[in-house]
Design an enzyme around this catalytic site. Structure first.
Site, PDB file in Angstrom:
ATOM      1  N   SER A  79      -9.864 -17.913  -4.735  1.00 42.60           N
ATOM      2  CA  SER A  79      -9.108 -16.936  -5.527  1.00 42.60           C
ATOM      3  C   SER A  79      -7.712 -16.763  -4.955  1.00 42.60           C
ATOM      4  O   SER A  79      -7.363 -17.350  -3.932  1.00 42.60           O
ATOM      5  CB  SER A  79      -9.831 -15.590  -5.523  1.00 42.60           C
ATOM      6  OG  SER A  79      -9.619 -14.961  -4.272  1.00 42.60           O
ATOM      7  N   LYS A  80      -6.943 -15.929  -5.628  1.00 40.57           N
ATOM      8  CA  LYS A  80      -5.577 -15.609  -5.216  1.00 40.57           C
ATOM      9  C   LYS A  80      -5.511 -15.228  -3.745  1.00 40.57           C
ATOM     10  O   LYS A  80      -4.542 -15.501  -3.072  1.00 40.57           O
ATOM     11  CB  LYS A  80      -5.060 -14.409  -6.012  1.00 40.57           C
ATOM     12  CG  LYS A  80      -4.631 -14.717  -7.405  1.00 40.57           C
ATOM     13  CD  LYS A  80      -3.858 -13.537  -7.980  1.00 40.57           C
ATOM     14  CE  LYS A  80      -4.717 -12.295  -8.087  1.00 40.57           C
ATOM     15  NZ  LYS A  80      -4.813 -11.721  -9.403  1.00 40.57           N
ATOM     16  N   ARG A  81      -6.553 -14.559  -3.276  1.00 38.96           N
ATOM     17  CA  ARG A  81      -6.540 -14.078  -1.892  1.00 38.96           C
ATOM     18  C   ARG A  81      -6.576 -15.225  -0.878  1.00 38.96           C
ATOM     19  O   ARG A  81      -6.217 -15.058   0.271  1.00 38.96           O
ATOM     20  CB  ARG A  81      -7.712 -13.121  -1.636  1.00 38.96           C
ATOM     21  CG  ARG A  81      -7.365 -11.673  -1.918  1.00 38.96           C
ATOM     22  CD  ARG A  81      -8.603 -10.821  -1.992  1.00 38.96           C
ATOM     23  NE  ARG A  81      -9.264 -11.003  -3.282  1.00 38.96           N
ATOM     24  CZ  ARG A  81     -10.566 -11.240  -3.432  1.00 38.96           C
ATOM     25  NH1 ARG A  81     -11.355 -11.314  -2.394  1.00 38.96           N
ATOM     26  NH2 ARG A  81     -11.070 -11.391  -4.633  1.00 38.96           N
ATOM     27  N   GLY A  85      -4.784 -17.932  -1.103  1.00 37.66           N
ATOM     28  CA  GLY A  85      -3.511 -18.649  -1.117  1.00 37.66           C
ATOM     29  C   GLY A  85      -3.130 -18.933  -2.548  1.00 37.66           C
ATOM     30  O   GLY A  85      -3.589 -18.260  -3.461  1.00 37.66           O
TER      31      GLY A  85
END
Ligand code: GLU
Length: 439
Positions: free
Chosen positions: A206-208, A210
């Site tokens: 996910s976005k978290r 990278g």
């Protein structure tokens, strides 16, 4: 029967790598089979599916070279057709209407109540489920809008899709979709559900973790052919440990039986390595063109810069450039006296006792050399290292940081030869004076 596949994204303004990976697999499958790769924009969520979101999607596809056949289908324009199919399902008894909570009724599709349901998947194998573990589901909301399941299946029928290749987050939906195909009286397509993309901890990427959107990779300097190659290997492998492959090689090798069913780990280090490999393998003239353009943009390349030296720098830099966008920062010292110094390298190699004396001694030794090429400074430093018992290393690191500002780069002696004796000695003395002055 010729292959017809589609990419069916819901435009949200960002294109997640998991979605574009599905597009790449569909594209490769179609091109390998000589079939059609279609695009259907599932834009029924009118709030998220803005023109800007659709443009972002099309830009990402164009950037990656995902050309599609036939006209783009916009799902929101097929509503009348979706509703007509829902009416037919009502007439045949496959669906019924029910008012939930006293409002307008919605249309509900009847799932089988007995026996077992089966999804035969080209990647996951056969997956079964007891009918009693499924539930009837809404196909038209009480406000009259068709639900994803209905729209998705009706559009696949109308587009004559032969293979549905998509993320395995849709596997559960497929039990519903197969029943819809059957009730409508259409042939069920073949399915290939692609494994989830996970992070190093095995959790959904996910976005978290990278960069997760295609645009972010583009902005960070990854090349489109690299991201394409890398994503093609997330859940698929050609065998024989092949990794860096051209688009044509990927098309030739791509078959669904080589797709993997278990989660695909996203390895950013590998992506970065691959970017460097593509740059290293680019034709020299192509690299040179980009190299010079980047330096000109950064105001670093004078028109009268000596060609032979420039060629030498390019030869050194092509094999070690990870991102084209890194070129100005990693090469500035070849072109200006105003080159940046890496703070960590300075602290470790120059702000230490004796650094100024070392640099001055090297400058004196270099000035005495009859010629200044790749070999002679090497021999001079080797001799100095032997004389004072510290070895070559005691000189190599401070000299590198002094003349380039960096702790990494081309081989030191190649770098010195390219800079030339006058530049090297002037920098050694200047940096030594600064070190003496305490900075
Ligand atoms: N719009 C759906 C998605 O993006 C489509 C899934 C499919 O390929 O059928 O997840």
């Amino acid at each position: 029967m010729s292959v017809r596949v589609r990419f069916a994204p819901s435009p949200t303004g960002n294109v997640h790598i998991g979605n574009i990976r599905a597009a790449i697999f569909n594209w490769l499958f179609a091109r390998h089979a000589g079939g059609r790769f279609l695009l259907r924009v599932e834009d029924t969520d009118r709030e998220r599916s803005t023109d800007a979101a659709i443009r972002t999607l099309l830009d990402c596809m164009a950037w990656l070279g995902l050309d599609h056949d036939e006209e783009t289908v916009y799902q929101s324009r097929q509503t009348a057709r979706h509703l007509a199919v829902a009416d037919a399902l009502l007439s045949s008894g496959a669906a019924y209407r029910e008012a939930k909570g006293g409002g307008e009724p919605c249309t509900i599709f009847r799932m089988p109540k007995e026996g077992r349901l089966e999804v035969t998947d080209l990647v996951k194998g056969v997956i079964r489920k007891k009918a009693e573990d499924t539930q009837d589901f809404v196909i038209v909301r009480s406000d009259g809008t068709p639900v994803f399941h209905l729209a998705n299946v009706v559009d696949d029928i109308d587009m004559r899709i032969t293979h549905v290749i998509r993320g395995d987050d849709h596997l559960e939906n497929t039990f519903k979709h197969i029943e819809l195909f059957k009730a409508i009286g259409a042939a069920v397509p073949q399915y290939a559900h692609l494994p989830m993309i996970v992070n190093n901890q095995g959790k959904p990427y996910s976005k978290r973790d990278g960069a997760a959107f295609v645009g972010e990779f583009r902005d960070q300097g990854y090349l489109p052919q690299v991201l394409f190659n890398f994503l093609a290997l997330l859940g698929w492998a050609p065998g024989e440990d092949r990794e860096v492959m051209t688009r044509d090689e990927l098309v030739a090798a791509f078959t669904l039986d080589r797709c993997k069913s278990s989660a695909a780990r996203f390895d950013l280090k590998k992506l970065t390595w691959m970017n460097g490999e593509y740059i290293r393998m680019a034709p020299r003239a192509e690299y040179a063109g980009i190299f010079m353009a980047r330096l000109r943009e950064a105001g670093l390349l004078r028109d009268d810069f000596p060609q032979a030296t420039l060629d030498g720098i390019i030869e050194q830099m092509q094999v070690r450039t990870k991102f084209y966008s890194d070129i100005p920062a990693t090469c500035a010292y070849f072109f200006t006296e105003d080159y940046p110094f890496d703070a960590k390298a300075v602290e470790k190699r120059l702000q230490v006792p004796g650094a100024a004396e070392t640099l001055e001694a090297v400058a004196v030794a270099f000035e005495k050399l009859p010629v200044f090429d790749v070999q002679s400074p090497h021999d001079a430093l080797t001799a100095m290292g032997e004389a004072n018992g510290t070895g070559l290393g005691a000189f190599v690191h401070p000299v590198r940081v002094a003349v380039s500002g960096l702790s990494e780069g081309p081989g030191l002696f190649e770098m010195l030869a390219l800079l030339g004796r006058d530049t090297v000695c002037a920098r050694l003395r200047r940096v030594a004076a600064r070190a003496r002055a305490g900075g």
